[in-house]
Design a protein around this motif. Sequence first.
Motif, PDB file in Angstrom:
ATOM      1  N   LEU A  46       0.783  -1.031   0.017  1.00 20.46           N
ATOM      2  CA  LEU A  46       0.004   0.092  -0.131  1.00 20.46           C
ATOM      3  C   LEU A  46       0.891   1.320  -0.092  1.00 20.46           C
ATOM      4  O   LEU A  46       0.710   2.042  -0.775  1.00 20.46           O
ATOM      5  N   LYS A  47       1.990   1.248   0.661  1.00 18.67           N
ATOM      6  CA  LYS A  47       2.983   2.407   0.748  1.00 18.67           C
ATOM      7  C   LYS A  47       3.502   2.690  -0.698  1.00 18.67           C
ATOM      8  O   LYS A  47       3.687   3.794  -1.027  1.00 18.67           O
ATOM      9  N   GLN A  50       0.870   3.804  -2.861  1.00 17.17           N
ATOM     10  CA  GLN A  50       0.558   5.501  -2.536  1.00 17.17           C
ATOM     11  C   GLN A  50       1.840   6.272  -3.283  1.00 17.17           C
ATOM     12  O   GLN A  50       1.524   7.249  -3.701  1.00 17.17           O
ATOM     13  N   VAL A  55      -2.695   5.099  -5.318  1.00 14.52           N
ATOM     14  CA  VAL A  55      -3.546   4.781  -4.126  1.00 14.52           C
ATOM     15  C   VAL A  55      -3.558   6.027  -3.425  1.00 14.52           C
ATOM     16  O   VAL A  55      -2.295   6.641  -3.419  1.00 14.52           O
ATOM     17  N   SER A  57      -3.969   8.112   0.474  1.00 16.05           N
ATOM     18  CA  SER A  57      -4.182   7.557   1.971  1.00 16.05           C
ATOM     19  C   SER A  57      -4.601   8.800   2.773  1.00 16.05           C
ATOM     20  O   SER A  57      -4.417   9.916   2.402  1.00 16.05           O
ATOM     21  N   TYR A  65      -7.150   3.821   2.889  1.00 17.05           N
ATOM     22  CA  TYR A  65      -6.589   3.678   1.826  1.00 17.05           C
ATOM     23  C   TYR A  65      -7.654   3.774   0.561  1.00 17.05           C
ATOM     24  O   TYR A  65      -8.637   3.069   0.939  1.00 17.05           O
TER      25      TYR A  65
END
Length: 153
Positions: A46-47, A50, A55, A57, A65
């Motif tokens: 996810l990081k 991003q 994505v 956050s 997210y």
Amino acid sequence: MLRISKLTDYGTVILARLAGQPDRLWTATEVAEATHIGLPTVSKLLKKLQRSGLVISTRGSHGGYQLAQPPGEITAARILDALEGPFAITECSGSHSTCGLESKCAVGHTWQKVNAAIRRALTDISLAELAGTTHGVTTTTVPLTRLLRASHD
């Protein structure tokens, strides 16, 4: 063999989960539970997603997210670029070739055409298609053989 990495596969599964409910904010824990991928791996991906702009956050107790764009606007090519770097099947088919044989090679030009055809095919596939959420999304399927012929012309 042409194959994406396990982390890229997991990243695509995560994006597909987010695409299923694109307006919802998901915590990393919720994504991990929904996808059955370990929380450390989900957090890492996810990081990375991003940082690549796929994505967004939101911080805070009600944060999470979500996709940065609608699933129909995110291409498989963009996902692969974000998770693996630019796609190139041979050294000379990438944008920054360091092959010492390139000027004398008889096959490099053809591999570059194949690479371009695969790139076009990946650009024609959306996250919505990957996620199976193409309702309301218009897509066009182009056979790989047609792409290869078009790159030869």
